[in-house]
Design a protein around this motif. Structure first.
Motif, PDB file in Angstrom:
ATOM      1  N   PHE A  90       0.825  -1.200   0.000  1.00  0.00           N
ATOM      2  CA  PHE A  90       0.000   0.000   0.000  1.00  0.00           C
ATOM      3  C   PHE A  90       0.870   1.265   0.000  1.00  0.00           C
ATOM      4  O   PHE A  90       0.627   2.194  -0.771  1.00  0.00           O
ATOM      5  CB  PHE A  90      -0.928  -0.014   1.223  1.00  0.00           C
ATOM      6  CG  PHE A  90      -1.789   1.195   1.336  1.00  0.00           C
ATOM      7  CD1 PHE A  90      -2.847   1.386   0.473  1.00  0.00           C
ATOM      8  CD2 PHE A  90      -1.529   2.151   2.302  1.00  0.00           C
ATOM      9  CE1 PHE A  90      -3.647   2.525   0.566  1.00  0.00           C
ATOM     10  CE2 PHE A  90      -2.310   3.278   2.411  1.00  0.00           C
ATOM     11  CZ  PHE A  90      -3.375   3.472   1.539  1.00  0.00           C
ATOM     12  N   ILE A  91       1.894   1.289   0.831  1.00  0.00           N
ATOM     13  CA  ILE A  91       2.783   2.455   0.901  1.00  0.00           C
ATOM     14  C   ILE A  91       3.510   2.667  -0.413  1.00  0.00           C
ATOM     15  O   ILE A  91       3.627   3.795  -0.908  1.00  0.00           O
ATOM     16  CB  ILE A  91       3.769   2.301   2.069  1.00  0.00           C
ATOM     17  CG1 ILE A  91       3.015   2.393   3.393  1.00  0.00           C
ATOM     18  CG2 ILE A  91       4.877   3.349   2.009  1.00  0.00           C
ATOM     19  CD1 ILE A  91       3.840   2.020   4.607  1.00  0.00           C
ATOM     20  N   VAL A  92       3.993   1.592  -1.021  1.00  0.00           N
ATOM     21  CA  VAL A  92       4.710   1.712  -2.295  1.00  0.00           C
ATOM     22  C   VAL A  92       3.760   2.178  -3.397  1.00  0.00           C
ATOM     23  O   VAL A  92       4.136   3.003  -4.237  1.00  0.00           O
ATOM     24  CB  VAL A  92       5.394   0.373  -2.661  1.00  0.00           C
ATOM     25  CG1 VAL A  92       5.910   0.379  -4.082  1.00  0.00           C
ATOM     26  CG2 VAL A  92       6.520   0.087  -1.692  1.00  0.00           C
ATOM     27  N   LEU A  93       2.530   1.692  -3.401  1.00  0.00           N
ATOM     28  CA  LEU A  93       1.553   2.140  -4.403  1.00  0.00           C
ATOM     29  C   LEU A  93       1.249   3.630  -4.255  1.00  0.00           C
ATOM     30  O   LEU A  93       1.209   4.365  -5.253  1.00  0.00           O
ATOM     31  CB  LEU A  93       0.263   1.335  -4.283  1.00  0.00           C
ATOM     32  CG  LEU A  93       0.286  -0.078  -4.839  1.00  0.00           C
ATOM     33  CD1 LEU A  93      -1.003  -0.799  -4.475  1.00  0.00           C
ATOM     34  CD2 LEU A  93       0.493  -0.062  -6.335  1.00  0.00           C
ATOM     35  N   ILE A  94       1.062   4.092  -3.028  1.00  0.00           N
ATOM     36  CA  ILE A  94       0.797   5.506  -2.788  1.00  0.00           C
ATOM     37  C   ILE A  94       1.997   6.359  -3.204  1.00  0.00           C
ATOM     38  O   ILE A  94       1.848   7.395  -3.862  1.00  0.00           O
ATOM     39  CB  ILE A  94       0.441   5.747  -1.307  1.00  0.00           C
ATOM     40  CG1 ILE A  94      -0.853   5.039  -0.946  1.00  0.00           C
ATOM     41  CG2 ILE A  94       0.364   7.234  -0.983  1.00  0.00           C
ATOM     42  CD1 ILE A  94      -2.061   5.525  -1.697  1.00  0.00           C
ATOM     43  N   ALA A  95       3.200   5.929  -2.834  1.00  0.00           N
ATOM     44  CA  ALA A  95       4.410   6.688  -3.174  1.00  0.00           C
ATOM     45  C   ALA A  95       4.630   6.728  -4.682  1.00  0.00           C
ATOM     46  O   ALA A  95       4.993   7.773  -5.237  1.00  0.00           O
ATOM     47  CB  ALA A  95       5.618   6.078  -2.477  1.00  0.00           C
ATOM     48  N   THR A  96       4.402   5.618  -5.359  1.00  0.00           N
ATOM     49  CA  THR A  96       4.568   5.582  -6.811  1.00  0.00           C
ATOM     50  C   THR A  96       3.552   6.478  -7.495  1.00  0.00           C
ATOM     51  O   THR A  96       3.891   7.237  -8.405  1.00  0.00           O
ATOM     52  CB  THR A  96       4.437   4.135  -7.329  1.00  0.00           C
ATOM     53  OG1 THR A  96       5.420   3.324  -6.693  1.00  0.00           O
ATOM     54  CG2 THR A  96       4.632   4.082  -8.830  1.00  0.00           C
ATOM     55  N   GLY A  97       2.312   6.401  -7.058  1.00  0.00           N
ATOM     56  CA  GLY A  97       1.272   7.264  -7.623  1.00  0.00           C
ATOM     57  C   GLY A  97       1.576   8.731  -7.421  1.00  0.00           C
ATOM     58  O   GLY A  97       1.436   9.549  -8.331  1.00  0.00           O
ATOM     59  N   ALA A  98       2.022   9.086  -6.219  1.00  0.00           N
ATOM     60  CA  ALA A  98       2.355  10.480  -5.936  1.00  0.00           C
ATOM     61  C   ALA A  98       3.533  10.948  -6.779  1.00  0.00           C
ATOM     62  O   ALA A  98       3.541  12.081  -7.289  1.00  0.00           O
ATOM     63  CB  ALA A  98       2.675  10.641  -4.459  1.00  0.00           C
ATOM     64  N   GLU A  99       4.523  10.098  -6.940  1.00  0.00           N
ATOM     65  CA  GLU A  99       5.688  10.481  -7.745  1.00  0.00           C
ATOM     66  C   GLU A  99       5.306  10.688  -9.204  1.00  0.00           C
ATOM     67  O   GLU A  99       5.782  11.617  -9.853  1.00  0.00           O
ATOM     68  CB  GLU A  99       6.780   9.416  -7.616  1.00  0.00           C
ATOM     69  CG  GLU A  99       8.107   9.855  -8.187  1.00  0.00           C
ATOM     70  CD  GLU A  99       9.241   8.920  -7.808  1.00  0.00           C
ATOM     71  OE1 GLU A  99      10.270   8.969  -8.503  1.00  0.00           O
ATOM     72  OE2 GLU A  99       9.115   8.150  -6.843  1.00  0.00           O
ATOM     73  N   ILE A 100       4.441   9.833  -9.718  1.00  0.00           N
ATOM     74  CA  ILE A 100       4.011   9.981 -11.112  1.00  0.00           C
ATOM     75  C   ILE A 100       3.158  11.244 -11.270  1.00  0.00           C
ATOM     76  O   ILE A 100       3.323  11.996 -12.235  1.00  0.00           O
ATOM     77  CB  ILE A 100       3.241   8.724 -11.571  1.00  0.00           C
ATOM     78  CG1 ILE A 100       4.220   7.561 -11.716  1.00  0.00           C
ATOM     79  CG2 ILE A 100       2.513   8.968 -12.881  1.00  0.00           C
ATOM     80  CD1 ILE A 100       3.561   6.225 -11.988  1.00  0.00           C
TER      81      ILE A 100
ATOM     82  N   PHE B  10       3.072  14.067  -9.288  1.00  0.00           N
ATOM     83  CA  PHE B  10       3.710  15.338  -8.985  1.00  0.00           C
ATOM     84  C   PHE B  10       5.032  15.575  -9.721  1.00  0.00           C
ATOM     85  O   PHE B  10       5.428  16.714  -9.918  1.00  0.00           O
ATOM     86  CB  PHE B  10       3.937  15.478  -7.478  1.00  0.00           C
ATOM     87  CG  PHE B  10       2.656  15.570  -6.719  1.00  0.00           C
ATOM     88  CD1 PHE B  10       1.797  16.636  -6.901  1.00  0.00           C
ATOM     89  CD2 PHE B  10       2.288  14.574  -5.836  1.00  0.00           C
ATOM     90  CE1 PHE B  10       0.599  16.729  -6.210  1.00  0.00           C
ATOM     91  CE2 PHE B  10       1.094  14.650  -5.133  1.00  0.00           C
ATOM     92  CZ  PHE B  10       0.252  15.728  -5.328  1.00  0.00           C
ATOM     93  N   GLU B  11       5.723  14.517 -10.107  1.00  0.00           N
ATOM     94  CA  GLU B  11       7.012  14.692 -10.771  1.00  0.00           C
ATOM     95  C   GLU B  11       6.984  14.279 -12.235  1.00  0.00           C
ATOM     96  O   GLU B  11       7.994  14.372 -12.924  1.00  0.00           O
ATOM     97  CB  GLU B  11       8.098  13.904 -10.027  1.00  0.00           C
ATOM     98  CG  GLU B  11       8.326  14.417  -8.627  1.00  0.00           C
ATOM     99  CD  GLU B  11       9.441  13.696  -7.918  1.00  0.00           C
ATOM    100  OE1 GLU B  11      10.177  12.938  -8.584  1.00  0.00           O
ATOM    101  OE2 GLU B  11       9.584  13.887  -6.705  1.00  0.00           O
ATOM    102  N   GLY B  12       5.882  13.799 -12.704  1.00  0.00           N
ATOM    103  CA  GLY B  12       5.793  13.368 -14.096  1.00  0.00           C
ATOM    104  C   GLY B  12       6.148  11.895 -14.231  1.00  0.00           C
ATOM    105  O   GLY B  12       6.728  11.278 -13.345  1.00  0.00           O
ATOM    106  N   PHE B  13       5.780  11.362 -15.368  1.00  0.00           N
ATOM    107  CA  PHE B  13       5.987   9.934 -15.618  1.00  0.00           C
ATOM    108  C   PHE B  13       7.457   9.647 -15.895  1.00  0.00           C
ATOM    109  O   PHE B  13       8.099  10.336 -16.678  1.00  0.00           O
ATOM    110  CB  PHE B  13       5.143   9.477 -16.807  1.00  0.00           C
ATOM    111  CG  PHE B  13       5.241   8.007 -17.066  1.00  0.00           C
ATOM    112  CD1 PHE B  13       4.498   7.129 -16.311  1.00  0.00           C
ATOM    113  CD2 PHE B  13       6.077   7.512 -18.040  1.00  0.00           C
ATOM    114  CE1 PHE B  13       4.584   5.765 -16.531  1.00  0.00           C
ATOM    115  CE2 PHE B  13       6.171   6.157 -18.273  1.00  0.00           C
ATOM    116  CZ  PHE B  13       5.423   5.283 -17.520  1.00  0.00           C
ATOM    117  N   SER B  14       7.979   8.634 -15.229  1.00  0.00           N
ATOM    118  CA  SER B  14       9.318   8.137 -15.532  1.00  0.00           C
ATOM    119  C   SER B  14       9.334   6.635 -15.269  1.00  0.00           C
ATOM    120  O   SER B  14       8.430   6.093 -14.630  1.00  0.00           O
ATOM    121  CB  SER B  14      10.386   8.839 -14.689  1.00  0.00           C
ATOM    122  OG  SER B  14      10.282   8.457 -13.343  1.00  0.00           O
ATOM    123  N   THR B  15      10.356   5.974 -15.740  1.00  0.00           N
ATOM    124  CA  THR B  15      10.407   4.520 -15.598  1.00  0.00           C
ATOM    125  C   THR B  15      10.904   4.078 -14.225  1.00  0.00           C
ATOM    126  O   THR B  15      10.639   2.956 -13.818  1.00  0.00           O
ATOM    127  CB  THR B  15      11.308   3.902 -16.676  1.00  0.00           C
ATOM    128  OG1 THR B  15      12.605   4.486 -16.587  1.00  0.00           O
ATOM    129  CG2 THR B  15      10.736   4.126 -18.058  1.00  0.00           C
TER     130      THR B  15
END
Length: 52
Positions: A13-23, A25-30
């Motif tokens: 759950f934490i990793v999903l939230i962090a990944t979603g937030a990074e995508i 707020f910071e844009g899509f990256s691999t």
């Protein structure tokens, strides 16, 4: 459900939230996608492992 599986779900759950937030707020990256895939792979491996 054992304590270990609850912790695994919490980590996922934490990793999903962090990944979603990074995508968002910071844009899509691999990088976050690769980290998400690696995390899911480790969680699936640990989830399917037989308990002693």
């Amino acid at each position: 459900m054992t304590g270990q599986r609850i912790i695994l779900l919490l980590v996922l759950f934490i990793v999903l939230i962090a990944t979603g937030a990074e995508i968002i707020f910071e844009g899509f990256s691999t990088k976050p996608i690769i980290l998400l895939i690696a995390t899911v792979a480790v969680i699936v491996f640990l989830w399917g492992r037989p308990e002693k």
